[in-house]
Write a protein that holds these residues in place. Sequence first.
Motif, PDB file in Angstrom:
ATOM      1  N   SER A 198      -9.420   1.439  -2.157  1.00 32.15           N
ATOM      2  CA  SER A 198      -9.626   0.487  -3.248  1.00 32.15           C
ATOM      3  C   SER A 198     -10.873   0.820  -4.052  1.00 32.15           C
ATOM      4  N   GLU A 199     -10.732   0.757  -5.381  1.00 32.39           N
ATOM      5  CA  GLU A 199     -11.853   0.952  -6.290  1.00 32.39           C
ATOM      6  C   GLU A 199     -12.278  -0.378  -6.915  1.00 32.39           C
ATOM      7  N   ARG A 251      -3.536  -1.267  -7.504  1.00 27.60           N
ATOM      8  CA  ARG A 251      -3.471  -0.256  -6.451  1.00 27.60           C
ATOM      9  C   ARG A 251      -3.155   1.081  -7.122  1.00 27.60           C
ATOM     10  N   PRO A 279       0.792  -1.235   0.000  1.00 29.78           N
ATOM     11  CA  PRO A 279       0.000   0.000   0.000  1.00 29.78           C
ATOM     12  C   PRO A 279       0.826   1.287   0.000  1.00 29.78           C
ATOM     13  N   ASP A 292      -7.595  -5.412  -9.356  1.00 31.55           N
ATOM     14  CA  ASP A 292      -6.331  -5.818  -8.740  1.00 31.55           C
ATOM     15  C   ASP A 292      -5.265  -4.741  -8.843  1.00 31.55           C
TER      16      ASP A 292
END
Length: 686
Positions: free
Chosen positions: A663-664, A669, A647, A667
Amino acid sequence: MSEKTGGNINLAGEKAWWQKPYRMVQTNLRQPDALYDQKALARETREFGANVLLYNIGGIYAFYPTDLPLHARNPMMKGDALGDAIEAAHQEGLALVGRFDMSKATRIAYEAHPEWFVHNRQGRPLEYNGTYQACVNGGWYQQYAFDIISEALGRYDVDGVFFNMFGYRTTTYSGEDFGICVCENCQRRFRQMYGKALPEREDFACEAYPDYVEFKDRTSRELSGRIYDHIKAVNPRVAMSGQRGKNDFIRMEVQRAVDRAQPEWPYQSGEQARWARAYAPEKMAASTATNFIDFAWRFVSETGAYQELRMAQQLASGATLDYYLLGVMDQQDKKAFPAIERLYKWHARNEEHYTGLSSAARVGLYHSFGTNAYRGRTDARAAGAQAFRGAYRMLLEARIPFDFISDEKLAETDLDRYRAIVMPNVACISDGEAATLDAWVKAGGLLIATGETGLYDERGARREKPALESLPIRERLTMRRDMRGAYFEADADEAEKTGAGLYMLDGVYHACEPRDGAMTLLKLLPPQRFGPPELCFPEVESDLPGVIRGQYGEGDCCYFPWHPDALYHRDSLPDNRTLVTSFLAERPDALPVVIEGNGLFEVTLQRQVETGRLLVHLVNYSGQHNNLYEDPPVLTGLRLGIRGVGPTGRTLVAGADVSAEPSEGGDLRWFVLPPVGTFEALVFEA
């Protein structure tokens, strides 16, 4: 060897200097530079941020007191310039690489042995400013060069060697076309190897010329290999630079030429770095960036912005830093020095992040030495390097990380890590290459091919049918040579996908029959009248496709029977780029990094094998406008999406931490990036 050099000694398993990221300064020395204070030169080089100094040894002129009668001493030297330079460099903690130039010799050697040197069909030697071009097959290269190497490396504790302008040459520094060498050595050796006389000229219309292309390569590499073995016999600790063949590290050169056709190719440095990583990924590589504009003006410097851009490309593709001066550090034009010094010192502080890198790209761009050498025998030779460079631009400008895949190293390349391979008019392919690539497609890969890919063997001889079984076409192609005024028309679904209803076609079209079960996209509108305006409307349509796509085992192949890549390089129409790269976008696993935001920049992805960290580079080309290179506008508002990282990350140039956005889904970031100047490097833990 001084322990301060960090050279080829192994203290507690430490790698040699040439096995780690280094920062080299090359001084191409003039005769009076032998009088320069060598301690000052070493100190200035270290203060510049470099840890390697390249210094003349000999060849044309010896920068040490040679005892060999045909090896001319530098007439302006007093004492032993090379010996003093080595001592000074080692005291400053620098490795010293010695520069040999065996490509020429003075009149002393020529008058003693004229048969050692290049002569053309008129019997003239290739002479320039009192120096004579040595023939690869003559005694200067084949015998006397080994005596020079033995003497120099037997006396001096250098850390590496570099050889200048190795191989065959048919022009002078002024660009005079001299013709091929037809000395007795070349004639005898060529007849022994091929049973025929030398070609009249460098032209594929000459029956012997394809053999001569191979002859030059074979004899040059054989000599290079002998020299490498000889160096190791004299002093095994000395590292030798080179390109193809035997060497310890790879060293090339990036430079401008004022007579080179425009537009300026801004990606020269990255192109060379990608080739080196494809050819020898286990070796450290660099392309020395020439300080000067061109040979005729060796003391007018390029801009600092240009040099930073060149070197940022090198770092982004896994190479290291190298800078080339004519003369010593005391230059009259130093405008590029501050930018390079800052970059060298930044690199020294961040060297740990550039050690042990391996590309993490999932797309390969096929680099064919065979096609480059023999494309002159092919029907689509007019596309030249334009197809390859157009494909290079397509991938880079679409922000897709990619590697080169070398035809010479295909058997040693791990193709399994690539999800897609692009083959831009790779005309010349061997049976072994074809079998390897077909097996990769059958196992699930995506192959994108254009033009005459695979229609000739590795030496440019025509094939009866395509070498690649995975190509979704039957037999050879019929080449239509004049397609000016032609188009490809997209149907409604295709137009919605790519945003374009028509594509411009110029040059050639390769009419062919799709294989059973293949899918076709786009429809050819044959050449139309384009004047006067009253007559500019279509009269004839066809069912000939612009794209043929077919399954092959678990994979598939998209074949373009034209040259969208070459046209993109010429015209820069984004529709062609979008059309080709849209097939890559269907495979998200081929795109491990995604960038959102405006600007022209390159994205690369590397993995540090030992730590597992990922290193992302963004290289900003916004300051380059054809052959003008200025400081680029700072890019803002960029977002980076990346797979397989934690992250948080760290920007090495801005020196700031970045954290993933909430997170939207998916997979990726996502990270908001700080403003990007010439380049940025981001480190992520896996």
